[in-house]
Motif scaffolding. Structure first.
Motif, PDB file in Angstrom:
ATOM      1  N   ASP A 112       0.808  -1.218   0.000  1.00 47.63           N
ATOM      2  CA  ASP A 112       0.000   0.000   0.000  1.00 47.63           C
ATOM      3  C   ASP A 112       0.840   1.266   0.000  1.00 47.63           C
ATOM      4  OD1 ASP A 112      -2.447  -1.306  -0.050  1.00 47.63           O
ATOM      5  OD2 ASP A 112      -2.498  -1.520   2.127  1.00 47.63           O
ATOM      6  N   ASP A 113       2.126   1.137   0.333  1.00 45.76           N
ATOM      7  CA  ASP A 113       2.978   2.323   0.366  1.00 45.76           C
ATOM      8  C   ASP A 113       4.419   1.913   0.063  1.00 45.76           C
ATOM      9  OD1 ASP A 113       3.945   1.157   2.751  1.00 45.76           O
ATOM     10  OD2 ASP A 113       2.658   2.407   3.999  1.00 45.76           O
ATOM     11  N   ALA A 114       5.283   2.908  -0.051  1.00 47.64           N
ATOM     12  CA  ALA A 114       6.680   2.650  -0.412  1.00 47.64           C
ATOM     13  C   ALA A 114       7.374   1.782   0.636  1.00 47.64           C
ATOM     14  CB  ALA A 114       7.432   3.967  -0.605  1.00 47.64           C
ATOM     15  N   ALA A 115       7.075   2.011   1.914  1.00 45.41           N
ATOM     16  CA  ALA A 115       7.698   1.209   2.971  1.00 45.41           C
ATOM     17  C   ALA A 115       7.284  -0.254   2.856  1.00 45.41           C
ATOM     18  CB  ALA A 115       7.327   1.772   4.346  1.00 45.41           C
ATOM     19  N   GLY A 116       6.012  -0.492   2.577  1.00 43.83           N
ATOM     20  CA  GLY A 116       5.532  -1.864   2.409  1.00 43.83           C
ATOM     21  C   GLY A 116       6.130  -2.525   1.186  1.00 43.83           C
ATOM     22  N   LEU A 117       6.249  -1.765   0.102  1.00 46.60           N
ATOM     23  CA  LEU A 117       6.865  -2.305  -1.116  1.00 46.60           C
ATOM     24  C   LEU A 117       8.324  -2.636  -0.856  1.00 46.60           C
ATOM     25  CD1 LEU A 117       6.797  -3.095  -4.073  1.00 46.60           C
ATOM     26  CD2 LEU A 117       7.154  -0.670  -4.642  1.00 46.60           C
ATOM     27  N   ARG A 118       9.008  -1.735  -0.149  1.00 48.01           N
ATOM     28  CA  ARG A 118      10.421  -1.987   0.161  1.00 48.01           C
ATOM     29  C   ARG A 118      10.562  -3.237   1.024  1.00 48.01           C
ATOM     30  NH1 ARG A 118      14.201  -0.208   4.234  1.00 48.01           N
ATOM     31  NH2 ARG A 118      16.281  -0.373   3.350  1.00 48.01           N
ATOM     32  N   ALA A 119       9.675  -3.411   1.987  1.00 51.73           N
ATOM     33  CA  ALA A 119       9.729  -4.593   2.853  1.00 51.73           C
ATOM     34  C   ALA A 119       9.492  -5.866   2.043  1.00 51.73           C
ATOM     35  CB  ALA A 119       8.699  -4.473   3.976  1.00 51.73           C
ATOM     36  N   GLY A 120       8.530  -5.826   1.120  1.00 52.85           N
ATOM     37  CA  GLY A 120       8.270  -6.993   0.278  1.00 52.85           C
ATOM     38  C   GLY A 120       9.446  -7.309  -0.625  1.00 52.85           C
ATOM     39  N   LEU A 121      10.028  -6.271  -1.229  1.00 52.07           N
ATOM     40  CA  LEU A 121      11.191  -6.487  -2.094  1.00 52.07           C
ATOM     41  C   LEU A 121      12.373  -7.025  -1.290  1.00 52.07           C
ATOM     42  CD1 LEU A 121      10.886  -3.292  -4.297  1.00 52.07           C
ATOM     43  CD2 LEU A 121      10.753  -5.655  -5.127  1.00 52.07           C
ATOM     44  N   GLN A 122      12.562  -6.509  -0.086  1.00 52.26           N
ATOM     45  CA  GLN A 122      13.672  -6.988   0.746  1.00 52.26           C
ATOM     46  C   GLN A 122      13.451  -8.441   1.148  1.00 52.26           C
ATOM     47  OE1 GLN A 122      16.541  -5.045   1.285  1.00 52.26           O
ATOM     48  NE2 GLN A 122      17.205  -7.143   1.673  1.00 52.26           N
ATOM     49  N   ALA A 123      12.207  -8.807   1.458  1.00 50.43           N
ATOM     50  CA  ALA A 123      11.904 -10.205   1.782  1.00 50.43           C
ATOM     51  C   ALA A 123      12.201 -11.094   0.580  1.00 50.43           C
ATOM     52  CB  ALA A 123      10.444 -10.345   2.207  1.00 50.43           C
ATOM     53  N   LEU A 124      11.831 -10.638  -0.610  1.00 56.64           N
ATOM     54  CA  LEU A 124      12.141 -11.405  -1.823  1.00 56.64           C
ATOM     55  C   LEU A 124      13.648 -11.531  -1.983  1.00 56.64           C
ATOM     56  CD1 LEU A 124      11.266 -12.791  -4.465  1.00 56.64           C
ATOM     57  CD2 LEU A 124      11.117 -10.510  -5.499  1.00 56.64           C
ATOM     58  N   ALA A 125      14.365 -10.438  -1.768  1.00 51.47           N
ATOM     59  CA  ALA A 125      15.832 -10.461  -1.880  1.00 51.47           C
ATOM     60  C   ALA A 125      16.453 -11.436  -0.882  1.00 51.47           C
ATOM     61  CB  ALA A 125      16.390  -9.061  -1.655  1.00 51.47           C
ATOM     62  N   ASP A 126      15.877 -11.507   0.314  1.00 52.64           N
ATOM     63  CA  ASP A 126      16.403 -12.384   1.372  1.00 52.64           C
ATOM     64  C   ASP A 126      15.851 -13.799   1.292  1.00 52.64           C
ATOM     65  OD1 ASP A 126      17.771 -10.166   2.309  1.00 52.64           O
ATOM     66  OD2 ASP A 126      16.233  -9.669   3.811  1.00 52.64           O
ATOM     67  N   ASP A 127      15.001 -14.077   0.282  1.00 52.23           N
ATOM     68  CA  ASP A 127      14.354 -15.375   0.123  1.00 52.23           C
ATOM     69  C   ASP A 127      13.545 -15.733   1.369  1.00 52.23           C
ATOM     70  OD1 ASP A 127      13.616 -17.622  -1.318  1.00 52.23           O
ATOM     71  OD2 ASP A 127      15.360 -18.802  -0.717  1.00 52.23           O
ATOM     72  N   ALA A 128      12.875 -14.711   1.926  1.00 48.71           N
ATOM     73  CA  ALA A 128      12.055 -14.896   3.125  1.00 48.71           C
ATOM     74  C   ALA A 128      10.579 -14.814   2.748  1.00 48.71           C
ATOM     75  CB  ALA A 128      12.397 -13.811   4.146  1.00 48.71           C
ATOM     76  N   ALA A 129       9.749 -15.485   3.527  1.00 47.44           N
ATOM     77  CA  ALA A 129       8.304 -15.442   3.286  1.00 47.44           C
ATOM     78  C   ALA A 129       7.779 -14.049   3.603  1.00 47.44           C
ATOM     79  CB  ALA A 129       7.603 -16.480   4.159  1.00 47.44           C
ATOM     80  N   HIS A 130       6.791 -13.614   2.798  1.00 49.15           N
ATOM     81  CA  HIS A 130       6.154 -12.305   3.008  1.00 49.15           C
ATOM     82  C   HIS A 130       4.750 -12.396   2.425  1.00 49.15           C
ATOM     83  CE1 HIS A 130       5.221  -8.043   2.534  1.00 49.15           C
ATOM     84  NE2 HIS A 130       6.164  -7.803   3.416  1.00 49.15           N
ATOM     85  N   PRO A 131       3.730 -11.916   3.140  1.00 53.36           N
ATOM     86  CA  PRO A 131       2.351 -12.050   2.636  1.00 53.36           C
ATOM     87  C   PRO A 131       2.079 -11.275   1.347  1.00 53.36           C
ATOM     88  CG  PRO A 131       2.401 -10.663   4.600  1.00 53.36           C
ATOM     89  CD  PRO A 131       3.768 -11.266   4.451  1.00 53.36           C
ATOM     90  N   GLY A 132       2.881 -10.267   1.044  1.00 48.48           N
ATOM     91  CA  GLY A 132       2.662  -9.479  -0.163  1.00 48.48           C
ATOM     92  C   GLY A 132       3.525  -9.897  -1.337  1.00 48.48           C
ATOM     93  N   VAL A 133       4.191 -11.034  -1.229  1.00 49.24           N
ATOM     94  CA  VAL A 133       5.088 -11.486  -2.298  1.00 49.24           C
ATOM     95  C   VAL A 133       4.612 -12.819  -2.856  1.00 49.24           C
ATOM     96  CG1 VAL A 133       7.451 -12.159  -2.890  1.00 49.24           C
ATOM     97  CG2 VAL A 133       7.071 -10.284  -1.278  1.00 49.24           C
ATOM     98  N   LEU A 134       4.389 -12.839  -4.155  1.00 55.73           N
ATOM     99  CA  LEU A 134       4.011 -14.067  -4.854  1.00 55.73           C
ATOM    100  C   LEU A 134       5.125 -14.391  -5.837  1.00 55.73           C
ATOM    101  CD1 LEU A 134       0.408 -12.903  -5.700  1.00 55.73           C
ATOM    102  CD2 LEU A 134       1.053 -14.466  -3.881  1.00 55.73           C
ATOM    103  N   THR A 135       5.556 -15.636  -5.869  1.00 46.83           N
ATOM    104  CA  THR A 135       6.626 -16.023  -6.791  1.00 46.83           C
ATOM    105  C   THR A 135       6.185 -17.204  -7.643  1.00 46.83           C
ATOM    106  OG1 THR A 135       7.617 -17.522  -5.163  1.00 46.83           O
ATOM    107  CG2 THR A 135       8.455 -15.251  -5.226  1.00 46.83           C
ATOM    108  N   GLY A 136       6.868 -17.357  -8.763  1.00 45.46           N
ATOM    109  CA  GLY A 136       6.568 -18.479  -9.642  1.00 45.46           C
ATOM    110  C   GLY A 136       7.477 -18.457 -10.855  1.00 45.46           C
ATOM    111  N   ARG A 137       7.215 -19.404 -11.740  1.00 47.12           N
ATOM    112  CA  ARG A 137       7.984 -19.489 -12.982  1.00 47.12           C
ATOM    113  C   ARG A 137       7.015 -19.490 -14.152  1.00 47.12           C
ATOM    114  NH1 ARG A 137      12.530 -24.066 -12.489  1.00 47.12           N
ATOM    115  NH2 ARG A 137      12.901 -23.330 -14.597  1.00 47.12           N
ATOM    116  N   ALA A 138       7.425 -18.809 -15.207  1.00 43.39           N
ATOM    117  CA  ALA A 138       6.615 -18.786 -16.421  1.00 43.39           C
ATOM    118  C   ALA A 138       6.633 -20.175 -17.029  1.00 43.39           C
ATOM    119  CB  ALA A 138       7.171 -17.769 -17.406  1.00 43.39           C
TER     120      ALA A 138
END
Length: 182
Positions: A112-138
């Protein structure tokens, strides 16, 4: 009650709703067909512009050729957001979706905001679970196909027939084949 118009004419309101079919045949083979229907009769109500929906969580799409690159890219974007906390999230999401290549490894980050987006991106970078991050393969299916659609006069086997009967056509297809093979 259908007729092809060959010149402009007055189209008067009647008891039935007026509808018109429009077909546009492009020289390149792109065709468009639609049906137009008249607007409802004025009921005396003022027409107001619809309020566009508010998107509170624009998905930011992150893609890369492998998981390591995906996490590294997410980390760089998280760092960029830390330096730009007032970034327009809709612009970031639009740029990520339309101005970058789409690779096999993918993630969508919702916030919903830049801080939340940054937290989601950082979780993705750290390979950590985050409720706002969805991953997959094409899921790649199939490959490149050469289509010879013609311009309305085509028939089954037309392209194959031309390969055998037209040296010019066969030559152009031979020139294209190595380009499409990649």
């Amino acid at each position: 009650g259908l007729e092809l118009l060959t010149r402009a004419r007055v189209w008067r309101r009647g008891e039935r709703v007026r509808r018109a079919g429009v077909s546009s045949f492009g020289l390149s083979g792109t065709n468009a067909h639609l049906i137009l229907e008249e607007a409802p009769a004025d009921a005396g109500q003022p027409v107001t512009a619809a309020t566009p929906p508010v998107v509170t969580s624009p998905p930011v799409v992150v893609t890369a050729k492998d998981e390591t690159a995906l996490r590294a890219l997410a980390g760089r974007w998280a760092d960029w957001l830390a330096a730009h906390p007032d970034a327009d999230l809709a612009a970031v999401a639009r740029t990520a979706a339309t101005r970058r290549a789409h690779h096999e490894h993918r993630a969508a980050v919702l916030a919903d905001d830049a801080a939340g987006l940054r937290a989601g991106l950082q979780a993705l970078a750290d390979d950590a679970a985050h409720p706002g991050v969805l991953t997959g393969r094409a899921n790649r299916q199939g490959g490149v196909v050469f289509v010879f659609p013609g311009q309305g006069g085509q028939w089954v086997g037309m392209g194959a027939g031309l390969l055998g009967s037209s040296a010019v056509f066969a030559g152009v297809v031979d020139e294209c084949e190595p380009l499409f093979a990649e």
